[in-house]
Design a protein around this motif. Structure first.
Motif, short mmCIF file in Angstrom:
data_model
loop_
_atom_site.label_atom_id
_atom_site.label_comp_id
_atom_site.label_asym_id
_atom_site.label_seq_id
_atom_site.Cartn_x
_atom_site.Cartn_y
_atom_site.Cartn_z
N PRO A 89 39.48 16.14 44.25
CA PRO A 89 39.24 15.33 43.04
C PRO A 89 37.85 14.68 42.99
N LYS A 90 37.26 14.39 44.13
CA LYS A 90 35.92 13.78 44.15
C LYS A 90 34.81 14.82 43.99
N GLN A 91 35.22 16.11 43.95
CA GLN A 91 34.29 17.23 43.81
C GLN A 91 33.31 17.32 44.97
N SER A 92 33.75 16.91 46.14
CA SER A 92 32.87 16.92 47.31
C SER A 92 33.14 18.11 48.23
N ARG A 93 34.26 18.81 48.01
CA ARG A 93 34.63 19.89 48.92
C ARG A 93 35.34 21.00 48.17
N CYS A 94 34.86 22.23 48.34
CA CYS A 94 35.52 23.38 47.73
C CYS A 94 36.78 23.69 48.54
N LEU A 95 37.91 23.72 47.84
CA LEU A 95 39.19 23.96 48.49
C LEU A 95 39.70 25.38 48.31
N GLY A 96 39.16 26.13 47.33
CA GLY A 96 39.65 27.48 47.09
C GLY A 96 39.26 27.97 45.71
N SER A 97 40.02 28.94 45.20
CA SER A 97 39.73 29.52 43.89
C SER A 97 41.01 29.97 43.21
N VAL A 98 40.91 30.12 41.89
CA VAL A 98 41.98 30.65 41.05
C VAL A 98 41.37 31.73 40.16
N TYR A 99 42.06 32.88 40.06
CA TYR A 99 41.59 34.01 39.25
C TYR A 99 42.68 34.36 38.24
N ILE A 100 42.33 34.36 36.97
CA ILE A 100 43.27 34.69 35.89
C ILE A 100 42.76 35.97 35.24
N ASP A 101 43.49 37.06 35.44
CA ASP A 101 43.05 38.38 34.99
C ASP A 101 44.05 38.98 34.00
N PRO A 102 43.59 39.90 33.16
CA PRO A 102 44.55 40.64 32.33
C PRO A 102 45.50 41.41 33.25
N SER A 103 46.73 41.49 32.87
CA SER A 103 47.70 42.18 33.72
C SER A 103 47.53 43.69 33.65
N ARG A 104 47.64 44.31 34.79
CA ARG A 104 47.65 45.77 34.84
C ARG A 104 49.05 46.31 34.59
N SER A 105 50.04 45.43 34.59
CA SER A 105 51.42 45.82 34.30
C SER A 105 51.74 45.47 32.85
N PRO A 106 52.36 46.39 32.12
CA PRO A 106 52.72 46.09 30.73
C PRO A 106 53.80 45.00 30.61
N GLN A 107 54.42 44.64 31.73
CA GLN A 107 55.48 43.63 31.71
C GLN A 107 54.95 42.20 31.72
N TYR A 108 53.64 42.03 31.90
CA TYR A 108 53.06 40.69 32.03
C TYR A 108 51.83 40.55 31.14
N ASP A 109 51.51 39.30 30.75
CA ASP A 109 50.29 39.01 29.99
C ASP A 109 49.09 38.91 30.92
N SER A 110 49.32 38.31 32.09
CA SER A 110 48.21 38.08 33.01
C SER A 110 48.71 38.20 34.44
N GLU A 111 47.75 38.42 35.33
CA GLU A 111 48.05 38.37 36.76
C GLU A 111 47.10 37.33 37.36
N VAL A 112 47.66 36.52 38.23
CA VAL A 112 46.92 35.38 38.75
C VAL A 112 46.94 35.40 40.27
N TYR A 113 45.77 35.12 40.82
CA TYR A 113 45.58 35.04 42.28
C TYR A 113 44.98 33.69 42.59
N LEU A 114 45.33 33.13 43.72
CA LEU A 114 44.76 31.85 44.11
C LEU A 114 44.77 31.75 45.63
N TRP A 115 43.86 30.92 46.12
CA TRP A 115 43.81 30.70 47.57
C TRP A 115 43.29 29.31 47.87
#
Length: 161
Positions: A89-115
């Motif tokens: 919250p203080k923006q002093s340390r990178c904790l990870g990432s979030v990726y929001i991508d179009p889904s490669r599966s027709p069953q979903y709107d998006s595919e999301v990865y995070l770490w």
């Protein structure tokens, strides 16, 4: 993919704040703290985008990382995909990432990865829940896939192949 990833009227957020996190667009402005978090977390990140994906490489340089961040920013600006750097919250340390991508599966709107970086793994489930809440509340998706997390890689492979 023929259908539009997000509606033209939707303005993707450039930041998001919670009790535990500050999200900002993943671009070259966060290159050094992002690179530090990635390199500290090499073992944890292997396979984050799938069992056959080789990111990050142990010999990845800061300049290579910067080039990758430029691609993420271009995808954001062209509304092709959305990647965020996750800070404390203080923006002093990178904790990870979030990726929001179009889904490669027709069953979903998006595919999301995070770490979450290796020395902050206690926040992994908190980040996952925060991302789920954010996407449901603020994004125009109806069905979101979390491959490798909520969907096994084996099941995901059957959906996208």
């Amino acid at each position: 993919m023929n259908k539009q990833f997000i509606p033209q009227s939707f303005q993707p957020p450039v930041r998001y704040d919670t009790e535990h996190f500050h999200f900002t667009v993943l671009d070259t402005q966060v290159a050094e703290p992002d690179y530090e978090a990635v390199m500290l977390s090499l073992q944890n990140l292997q396979g984050i985008f799938g069992p056959d994906f080789d990111w990050p490489r142990a010999d990845m340089t800061l300049n290579e990382s910067i080039e990758s961040l430029k691609v993420h920013r271009h995808e954001f600006d062209t509304r092709a995909a959305f990647a965020y750097s996750v800070f404390d919250p203080k923006q002093s340390r990178c904790l990870g990432s979030v990726y929001i991508d179009p889904s490669r599966s027709p069953q979903y709107d998006s595919e999301v990865y995070l770490w979450v970086r290796a020395d902050s793994q206690a926040l992994d489930q908190v980040l996952y829940q925060s991302v789920q809440t954010w996407l449901e509340a603020d994004w125009p998706f109806h069905k979101i896939a979390f491959p490798g997390r909520a969907i096994s890689w084996q099941d995901w492979a059957m959906q996208v192949n």
